[in-house]
Design a protein around this motif. Structure first.
Motif, short mmCIF file in Angstrom:
data_model
loop_
_atom_site.label_atom_id
_atom_site.label_comp_id
_atom_site.label_asym_id
_atom_site.label_seq_id
_atom_site.Cartn_x
_atom_site.Cartn_y
_atom_site.Cartn_z
N THR A 11 47.18 35.14 41.36
CA THR A 11 47.42 36.57 41.23
C THR A 11 46.24 37.32 41.77
OG1 THR A 11 48.00 38.36 39.72
CG2 THR A 11 46.46 36.71 38.89
N ALA A 12 46.48 38.55 42.20
CA ALA A 12 45.39 39.32 42.80
C ALA A 12 44.31 39.65 41.78
CB ALA A 12 45.95 40.59 43.41
N MET A 13 44.69 39.89 40.53
CA MET A 13 43.72 40.26 39.52
C MET A 13 44.03 39.55 38.21
SD MET A 13 42.47 44.04 38.25
CE MET A 13 41.93 44.49 39.91
N PRO A 14 43.71 38.28 38.10
CA PRO A 14 43.98 37.58 36.85
C PRO A 14 42.99 37.99 35.77
CG PRO A 14 42.75 36.16 38.30
CD PRO A 14 43.06 37.40 39.09
N GLY A 15 43.33 37.67 34.54
CA GLY A 15 42.36 37.83 33.47
C GLY A 15 41.32 36.72 33.54
N THR A 16 40.23 36.90 32.84
CA THR A 16 39.18 35.89 32.76
C THR A 16 38.87 35.61 31.30
OG1 THR A 16 38.18 36.63 34.84
CG2 THR A 16 36.81 35.30 33.38
N ALA A 17 38.81 34.34 30.95
CA ALA A 17 38.41 33.94 29.60
C ALA A 17 37.17 33.07 29.71
CB ALA A 17 39.53 33.18 28.90
N LEU A 18 36.16 33.39 28.93
CA LEU A 18 34.92 32.62 28.88
C LEU A 18 34.81 31.99 27.49
CD1 LEU A 18 32.23 31.78 30.22
CD2 LEU A 18 31.25 33.92 29.35
N LEU A 19 34.84 30.67 27.44
CA LEU A 19 34.74 29.94 26.18
C LEU A 19 33.34 29.39 26.07
CD1 LEU A 19 38.04 27.82 26.50
CD2 LEU A 19 37.79 30.25 25.91
N VAL A 20 32.59 29.87 25.08
CA VAL A 20 31.19 29.48 24.92
C VAL A 20 30.99 28.89 23.54
CG1 VAL A 20 28.80 30.24 25.03
CG2 VAL A 20 30.52 31.40 26.42
N ALA A 21 30.48 27.66 23.51
CA ALA A 21 30.15 27.00 22.25
C ALA A 21 28.69 26.60 22.31
CB ALA A 21 31.03 25.77 22.04
N VAL A 22 27.87 27.15 21.40
CA VAL A 22 26.43 26.95 21.46
C VAL A 22 25.89 26.61 20.08
CG1 VAL A 22 26.07 28.44 23.46
CG2 VAL A 22 26.05 29.44 21.21
N LEU A 48 45.00 33.39 26.38
CA LEU A 48 43.62 33.72 26.04
C LEU A 48 43.22 35.11 26.51
CD1 LEU A 48 41.96 30.32 26.98
CD2 LEU A 48 42.30 31.19 24.66
N THR A 49 43.88 35.60 27.55
CA THR A 49 43.51 36.89 28.14
C THR A 49 44.57 37.96 27.99
OG1 THR A 49 44.39 36.21 30.29
CG2 THR A 49 42.05 35.76 29.86
N THR A 51 47.20 38.10 29.86
CA THR A 51 47.67 38.40 31.21
C THR A 51 48.60 37.29 31.67
OG1 THR A 51 45.74 37.28 32.16
CG2 THR A 51 45.57 39.65 31.80
N ALA A 52 49.32 37.57 32.76
CA ALA A 52 50.26 36.57 33.26
C ALA A 52 49.54 35.35 33.79
CB ALA A 52 51.14 37.19 34.35
N THR A 53 48.38 35.56 34.41
CA THR A 53 47.59 34.45 34.93
C THR A 53 46.14 34.67 34.53
OG1 THR A 53 47.24 35.61 37.02
CG2 THR A 53 49.09 34.08 36.92
N ALA A 54 45.38 33.59 34.52
CA ALA A 54 44.00 33.71 34.04
C ALA A 54 43.12 32.61 34.59
CB ALA A 54 43.97 33.67 32.51
N THR A 55 41.84 32.89 34.66
CA THR A 55 40.81 31.92 34.94
C THR A 55 40.04 31.67 33.65
OG1 THR A 55 40.56 32.63 37.24
CG2 THR A 55 38.71 31.45 36.26
N VAL A 56 39.84 30.40 33.33
CA VAL A 56 39.14 30.03 32.10
C VAL A 56 37.89 29.24 32.45
CG1 VAL A 56 39.29 28.82 29.88
CG2 VAL A 56 41.32 29.95 30.84
N VAL A 57 36.77 29.64 31.90
CA VAL A 57 35.49 28.95 32.11
C VAL A 57 34.96 28.49 30.77
CG1 VAL A 57 33.13 29.15 32.98
CG2 VAL A 57 34.98 30.36 34.14
N GLU A 58 34.57 27.22 30.66
CA GLU A 58 33.99 26.67 29.44
C GLU A 58 32.50 26.44 29.61
OE1 GLU A 58 35.79 23.13 28.04
OE2 GLU A 58 37.84 23.89 28.17
N LEU A 59 31.76 26.66 28.55
CA LEU A 59 30.33 26.39 28.53
C LEU A 59 30.02 25.74 27.18
CD1 LEU A 59 27.93 26.83 30.44
CD2 LEU A 59 27.48 28.98 29.24
#
Length: 386
Positions: A11-22, A48-49, A51-59
């Motif tokens: 998608t042109a503008m997906p949502g973004t989810a940042l999963l951080v466990a510290v 998680l966001t 939105t219809a589509t999303a990018t998910v980043v884990e840390l």
């Protein structure tokens, strides 16, 4: 540390989810933060966001604050909706008593250098468009940080909705993954995996009901914690509450109420926004430096206040303001006054060279100010232990 990138579609503008466990390694660990990541990663990215589509980043269990800051900054730069899910530990550093997220190498004595300052997170998120950023937190705080969170609140600035819970540490005899895991975020994940897609307010209410809230501080949509085990009613006058167009009254109210860290974090976030909008050295950015300097004075931190007032003066001079300009003279006078209040000789000596250089350029209207400064400096050197 582990980073994982998952894409939920094109998608042109997906949502973004940042999963951080510290959390720290070793005996300083109060929570098995990373245990929640598999549950969150099993949730459809779009849930998680919202939105219809999303990018998910884990840390997972990072050890370098700059690495975490870089990931947060990158996520904050995304144009679409941003959701951050944060599990970990909250502590106060010993010197400035400011909240930090403890990272893998953090310890009580090194927290200022090995933890992630809470105001860094606020600063990175404040420039985002209001209504596009949601943060869910599941934190365990040590006793000092838990009392601080209850007294001062845990905001992230006016543009951020924040939900979640801050729990005190479990008694040592009860500690273990089952007792100290991120139960709030696990409940969120279970709700999503059931197929439900509630809005953030409803999700928060259901998660609290399912995981229990006795003894925890609850955050509801960006407001300060509601109190141990209480409903999540908004706290009046909180800097981290709904957006306030003229932010100064709310920041000053927080400082006068003794919520100095909250006030400082909000002012720093506004400063960063002006830096992005108008650039370093701009009148707008310098104004917020002045606000931060005065907040440090109100908080009883003369060394920090002195340092910030000197930075104000240096910025004004770099903009070709005259050395007898009242604003320049005022900044140097205030820096000098705060320097006189510093009781730690080492801290005073560390700041002295900059102040002497400024006083030589900006003698001010009080005769003999440079001589007074130099006399105290000589006394500090004489009294300094060999």
């Amino acid at each position: 540390m582990q980073g994982v990138l998952i894409t939920g579609g094109d998608t042109a503008m997906p949502g973004t989810a940042l999963l951080v466990a510290v959390a720290p390694v070793g005996k300083g660990r109060l929570v098995d933060a990373s245990s929640v990541l598999p549950a969150l990663a099993a949730v459809p990215p779009g849930a998680l966001t919202g939105t219809a589509t999303a990018t998910v980043v884990e840390l997972a269990d990072p050890f370098d604050p700059q690495t975490v800051l870089t990931r947060i900054r990158s996520a904050a730069a995304a144009p679409g909706p941003l959701s951050i899910y944060l599990a970990g530990q909250l502590h106060l550093d010993r010197k400035q008593r400011l909240p930090h997220l403890a990272l893998a190498r953090s310890s009580p004595s090194t927290l200022r250098y090995t933890g992630l300052p809470w105001h860094w997170l606020a600063t990175e998120l404040t420039a985002r468009r209001p209504g596009t950023t949601t943060v869910f937190v599941d934190l365990v705080a040590d006793q000092d940080a838990w009392r601080w969170a209850a007294d001062e609140g845990l905001g992230l600035g006016p543009a951020v909705r924040m939900y979640g819970r801050v729990a005190p540490p479990a008694p040592r005899r009860r500690r273990g993954a089952d007792d100290t895991g991120p139960v709030y975020l696990r409940a969120c994940a279970a709700i999503w995996r059931s197929g439900a897609r509630p809005d953030p307010d409803a999700l928060h209410a259901r998660a609290v009901a399912e995981c229990g809230s006795e003894g925890a501080l609850l955050l509801d949509g960006g407001r300060t914690p509601a109190g141990p085990g209480a409903g999540a009613a908004p706290a009046a006058g909180a800097v981290g509450a709904e957006a306030v167009p003229d932010p100064h009254p709310a920041i000053l109210a927080a400082a006068r109420a003794g919520r100095h860290s909250e006030a400082a974090a909000a002012a720093a976030a506004w400063e960063q926004q002006e830096l992005r909008s108008h650039g370093p050295g701009s009148a707008q950015a310098v104004h917020w430096l002045e606000v931060r300097a005065d907040l440090a004075r109100l908080a009883g931190e003369p060394a920090l206040s002195c340092d910030l007032w000197m930075t104000v003066a240096e910025n004004r001079l770099s903009r070709a303001q005259a050395e007898d300009d009242p604003d320049v003279e005022g900044a140097v006078d205030r820096a000098h006054h705060q320097w006189e209040q510093i009781r730690d000789p080492a801290a005073a000596l560390a700041l002295a060279p900059r102040l002497v250089a400024l006083r030589r350029r900006v003698p001010g209207r009080q005769r003999g100010a440079l001589a007074v400064l130099q006399r105290r400096l000589e006394t500090l050197h004489t009294d300094r232990p060999a």
